[in-house]
Design an enzyme around this catalytic site. Structure first.
Site, PDB file in Angstrom:
ATOM      1  N   LEU A  17       4.456  -8.941   3.940  1.00 49.71           N
ATOM      2  CA  LEU A  17       2.387  -9.618   4.727  1.00 49.71           C
ATOM      3  C   LEU A  17       1.482  -8.810   3.917  1.00 49.71           C
ATOM      4  CD1 LEU A  17       3.515 -10.566   7.849  1.00 49.71           C
ATOM      5  CD2 LEU A  17       3.394 -12.027   5.841  1.00 49.71           C
ATOM      6  N   ARG A  37     -11.262  -1.447   8.622  1.00 48.54           N
ATOM      7  CA  ARG A  37     -11.773   0.120   8.878  1.00 48.54           C
ATOM      8  C   ARG A  37     -11.267   0.579   8.410  1.00 48.54           C
ATOM      9  NH1 ARG A  37      -7.643   0.302  14.000  1.00 48.54           N
ATOM     10  NH2 ARG A  37      -6.954  -1.595  13.308  1.00 48.54           N
ATOM     11  N   LYS A  78      -6.716  -2.351   1.341  1.00 50.35           N
ATOM     12  CA  LYS A  78      -6.308  -1.716   1.365  1.00 50.35           C
ATOM     13  C   LYS A  78      -4.652  -1.215   1.181  1.00 50.35           C
ATOM     14  CE  LYS A  78      -4.561  -2.544   5.936  1.00 50.35           C
ATOM     15  NZ  LYS A  78      -4.247  -2.998   8.175  1.00 50.35           N
ATOM     16  N   THR A 121      -0.396 -13.595  11.472  1.00 49.79           N
ATOM     17  CA  THR A 121       0.567 -13.265  10.784  1.00 49.79           C
ATOM     18  C   THR A 121       2.049 -14.363  10.709  1.00 49.79           C
ATOM     19  OG1 THR A 121       1.653 -12.345  12.773  1.00 49.79           O
ATOM     20  CG2 THR A 121       0.504 -10.625  11.623  1.00 49.79           C
ATOM     21  N   ASN A 126      -4.553   1.125   9.172  1.00 48.14           N
ATOM     22  CA  ASN A 126      -5.650   0.895   9.411  1.00 48.14           C
ATOM     23  C   ASN A 126      -6.558   1.765   9.360  1.00 48.14           C
ATOM     24  OD1 ASN A 126      -4.437  -1.680  10.506  1.00 48.14           O
ATOM     25  ND2 ASN A 126      -3.992   0.133  11.930  1.00 48.14           N
ATOM     26  N   ARG A 181      -3.679  22.391 -22.152  1.00 48.86           N
ATOM     27  CA  ARG A 181      -3.891  20.369 -22.439  1.00 48.86           C
ATOM     28  C   ARG A 181      -3.051  20.144 -22.829  1.00 48.86           C
ATOM     29  NH1 ARG A 181      -9.141  21.349 -24.660  1.00 48.86           N
ATOM     30  NH2 ARG A 181      -9.704  18.638 -24.599  1.00 48.86           N
ATOM     31  N   LYS A 221      -4.969  23.534 -25.971  1.00 46.81           N
ATOM     32  CA  LYS A 221      -4.528  22.066 -26.573  1.00 46.81           C
ATOM     33  C   LYS A 221      -4.001  21.812 -27.986  1.00 46.81           C
ATOM     34  CE  LYS A 221      -6.768  19.102 -29.279  1.00 46.81           C
ATOM     35  NZ  LYS A 221      -7.715  18.910 -29.640  1.00 46.81           N
TER      36      LYS A 221
HETATM   37  C1  UD1 Z   1       0.542  -6.982  14.708  1.00 52.31           C
HETATM   38  C2  UD1 Z   1       1.867  -8.469  15.573  1.00 52.31           C
HETATM   39  C3  UD1 Z   1       1.858  -7.365  16.963  1.00 52.31           C
HETATM   40  C4  UD1 Z   1       2.065  -5.258  16.330  1.00 52.31           C
HETATM   41  C5  UD1 Z   1       1.343  -5.300  15.578  1.00 52.31           C
HETATM   42  C6  UD1 Z   1       2.092  -4.366  14.795  1.00 52.31           C
HETATM   43  C7  UD1 Z   1       1.466 -10.606  15.596  1.00 52.31           C
HETATM   44  C8  UD1 Z   1       0.332 -11.449  16.252  1.00 52.31           C
HETATM   45  N1  UD1 Z   1       0.958  -9.095  16.296  1.00 52.31           N
HETATM   46  O1  UD1 Z   1       0.285  -7.251  15.096  1.00 52.31           O
HETATM   47  O2  UD1 Z   1       2.525  -7.761  18.057  1.00 52.31           O
HETATM   48  O3  UD1 Z   1       2.468  -4.671  17.112  1.00 52.31           O
HETATM   49  O4  UD1 Z   1       1.254  -6.446  14.231  1.00 52.31           O
HETATM   50  O5  UD1 Z   1       1.222  -2.993  13.686  1.00 52.31           O
HETATM   51  O6  UD1 Z   1       2.592 -10.627  15.185  1.00 52.31           O
HETATM   52  N2  UD1 Z   1      -1.825 -10.199   7.430  1.00 52.31           N
HETATM   53  C9  UD1 Z   1      -1.770 -10.919   7.183  1.00 52.31           C
HETATM   54  N3  UD1 Z   1      -2.341 -12.348   7.185  1.00 52.31           N
HETATM   55  C10 UD1 Z   1      -2.721 -12.438   8.308  1.00 52.31           C
HETATM   56  C11 UD1 Z   1      -2.869 -11.662   9.457  1.00 52.31           C
HETATM   57  C12 UD1 Z   1      -2.286 -10.507   9.001  1.00 52.31           C
HETATM   58  O7  UD1 Z   1      -1.574 -11.100   6.132  1.00 52.31           O
HETATM   59  O8  UD1 Z   1      -3.330 -13.394   8.569  1.00 52.31           O
HETATM   60  C13 UD1 Z   1      -0.802  -8.993   7.795  1.00 52.31           C
HETATM   61  C14 UD1 Z   1      -1.628  -7.681   7.328  1.00 52.31           C
HETATM   62  O9  UD1 Z   1      -2.441  -7.539   6.012  1.00 52.31           O
HETATM   63  C15 UD1 Z   1      -1.011  -6.661   7.901  1.00 52.31           C
HETATM   64  C16 UD1 Z   1      -0.152  -7.337   9.046  1.00 52.31           C
HETATM   65  O10 UD1 Z   1       0.248  -8.433   8.360  1.00 52.31           O
HETATM   66  O11 UD1 Z   1       0.072  -6.052   7.342  1.00 52.31           O
HETATM   67  C17 UD1 Z   1      -0.660  -7.116  10.824  1.00 52.31           C
HETATM   68  O12 UD1 Z   1      -1.597  -8.132  11.079  1.00 52.31           O
HETATM   69  P1  UD1 Z   1      -2.629  -7.059  12.285  1.00 52.31           P
HETATM   70  O13 UD1 Z   1      -3.458  -7.858  11.830  1.00 52.31           O
HETATM   71  O14 UD1 Z   1      -3.322  -5.432  11.559  1.00 52.31           O
HETATM   72  O15 UD1 Z   1      -1.811  -7.072  13.311  1.00 52.31           O
HETATM   73  P2  UD1 Z   1      -2.107  -7.446  14.851  1.00 52.31           P
HETATM   74  O16 UD1 Z   1      -1.682  -8.736  14.251  1.00 52.31           O
HETATM   75  O17 UD1 Z   1      -3.017  -6.697  14.813  1.00 52.31           O
HETATM   76 CA    CA Z   2      -2.737  -4.093  13.281  1.00 47.35          CA
END
Ligand code: UD1
Ligand code: CA
Length: 456
Positions: free
Chosen positions: A8, A15, A22, A79, A225, A332, A350
């Protein structure tokens, strides 16, 4: 058993406050996603899919060399929604491992513990105990200690928020189960998102056991982040590289002031590296190489017993056995230096070849030059290789002695054992075994008076 990996990586990374997506920020010389990809490929899966979103064009362009299937998540609705993008393509018989593009330092041993759980038809969930669990999904267990669900920070009760065991997001599960549960996900929660974490409660309801694994080192599951976290993980990564080198017999005067941004292809015994050294690209170091403080060495091979004194910059060079380089030397690209050569302070070399035992000790520029053996190049010698349009070659044959402050106007050749008197401007070939000078005769004017200041 067949494995597929879904990474993912669609999140925005607000941030980071960056125009760069990122996952394209780097640790060492690799992007965050490339670190995750490297781990994924080591697990030899049948398929790796990356869910991307923000900065899609840039991501695809920068990482087109990765052998993955790219799937776009146009809107980031959570996610669970991210994994739903590939639900149709998930093979029911395979184990699916979910990884995150912004969690770069996960260890092989940790994931290798998760996969067999899925293969045994359980869910393998990676969790970690944090002193400050704020922001993470909490692992809710029943009175017998079994995982029952995950609750997100924003949906948790004050009691649940006290749980220190958190979800890392990393999990392994059979494709068959994942497909079923994804089709049942809903977004009736505080964030109106499709939470992947809801599959935990579904597993429990379907009598699929949820088994947790904890990482060997908590830094493994840290995500990036913001830039502080990026810097923290850079240090963790560098520390690992440094420890590995020390275990292999390298002395690092201070492992916290040493950086590798590339690959050390080979390194000998008893190498000693002083502080603030950066090794970049592909590096080979022989036995007993000593590198002084503040050196940057890139894409180079350094043979046994070479001493590099402080503050040198060396790029795309091969340096032979027993050479002494620096301090303050700049070597170089395309420079080949044979054994026991001395390159001294404020010398720039060089695209040149320098044969054994030759010396260029002070304040010189050697460019597009071939220097033979046992040549002595005096202080301040310059090869004038550029006429404003083209580069030309200088050849200095074995045993030649170049007096200080000489300009060698290329193309030009200095013959074997020739001597060039100090201060020469050499525009024609200098024959071997002879003294060549280009110097106005010295005159002295007797009785000459210095001017004096006029009186007003
Ligand atoms: C998520 C988990 C949380 C966990 C945390 C760990 C869920 C609902 N929650 O939190 O339990 O403790 O990760 O860091 O899963 N991403 C996508 N598409 C989206 C949303 C997110 O690809 O629509 C990817 C982001 O790029 C990232 C990862 O998923 O790499 C986690 O997303 P983020 O929003 O940071 O996590 P949380 O939902 O806060
Ligand atoms: Ca997160």
């Amino acid at each position: 058993m067949p494995l597929e990996i879904v990474i993912l990586a669609a999140g925005q990374g607000t941030r980071m406050r960056s125009s760069l997506p990122k996952i394209l920020h780097k640790i060492g010389d690799r992007t965050l996603l490339e670190h995750v990809y490297a781990l994924a490929t080591r697990l030899c899966p049948d398929k790796i899919t990356v869910i991307y979103g923000h900065g899609g064009e840039t991501v695809l362009k920068s990482l087109e060399h990765l052998k993955v299937i790219w799937v776009e998540q146009k809107e980031q609705l959570g996610t669970g929604h991210a994994v739903m993008q590939v639900a149709d393509d998930i093979d029911e018989a395979r184990t699916v491992l979910i990884l995150y593009g912004d969690v770069p330092l996960l260890g092989d041993e940790t994931v290798e513990k998760l996969i067999p759980l899925a293969e045994a038809d359980q869910m393998g969930l990676l969790t970690v105990d944090l002193a400050d669990p704020y922001g993470y999904g909490r692992i809710v267990r029943d009175s017998s200690g079994r995982v029952v669900r995950i609750v997100e920070e924003k949906d948790a009760t004050p009691e649940e928020r006290k749980i220190s065991e958190v979800n890392t997001g990393i999990l392994a599960i059979k494709g068959r189960h994942l497909k079923t549960w994804l089709s049942r996900l809903e977004n009736n929660n505080a964030q109106r998102e499709y939470y992947l974490t809801d599959v935990i409660a579904m597993a429990v309801a379907d009598d699929v056991r949820v088994e947790t694994v904890q990482p060997h080192d908590p830094d493994e599951v840290l995500g990036v982040n913001n830039r502080e976290q990026l810097a923290h993980l850079e240090r963790v990564f560098q520390r690992r590289v440094a420890e590995d080198l020390m275990r292999n017999g390298v002395t690092l005067r201070d492992p916290s002031r040493f950086d590798v941004r590339g690959e050390i292809e080979s390194i000998g015994r008893d190498v000693e590296i002083d502080i603030n050294v950066i090794l970049e690209g592909r590096i080979k170091l022989g036995d007993n190489v000593r590198i002084g403080a503040n050196c940057v060495i890139k894409d180079s091979q350094i043979a046994n017993d070479v001493e590099i004194l402080p503050n040198c910059v060396i790029e795309d060079a091969a340096i032979g056995q027993g050479c002494r380089i620096g301090p303050f030397a700049r070597i170089r690209p395309e420079t080949r230096i044979e054994d026991h050569v001395h390159i001294g302070n404020f010398v720039e070399v060089k695209k040149s070849a320098i044969a054994s035992r030759s010396k260029v000790n002070h304040l010189s520029y050697i460019g597009d030059t071939i220097i033979g053996r046992d040549v002595n190049v005096g202080a301040g010698t310059i090869t004038c290789n550029y006429d404003g349009a083209n580069k030309h070659q200088t050849v200095i044959e074995d045993g030649a002695f170049i007096g200080s402050d000489t300009q060698l106007v290329a193309p030009v050749r200095v013959g074997k054992n020739a001597t060039i008197g100090a201060g020469a401007t050499v525009t024609k070939d200098a024959p071997e075994n002879a003294l060549t000078l280009s110097r106005a005769n010295q005159v002295t004017i007797e009785g000459w008076q210095r001017p004096t200041k006029k009186r007003s």
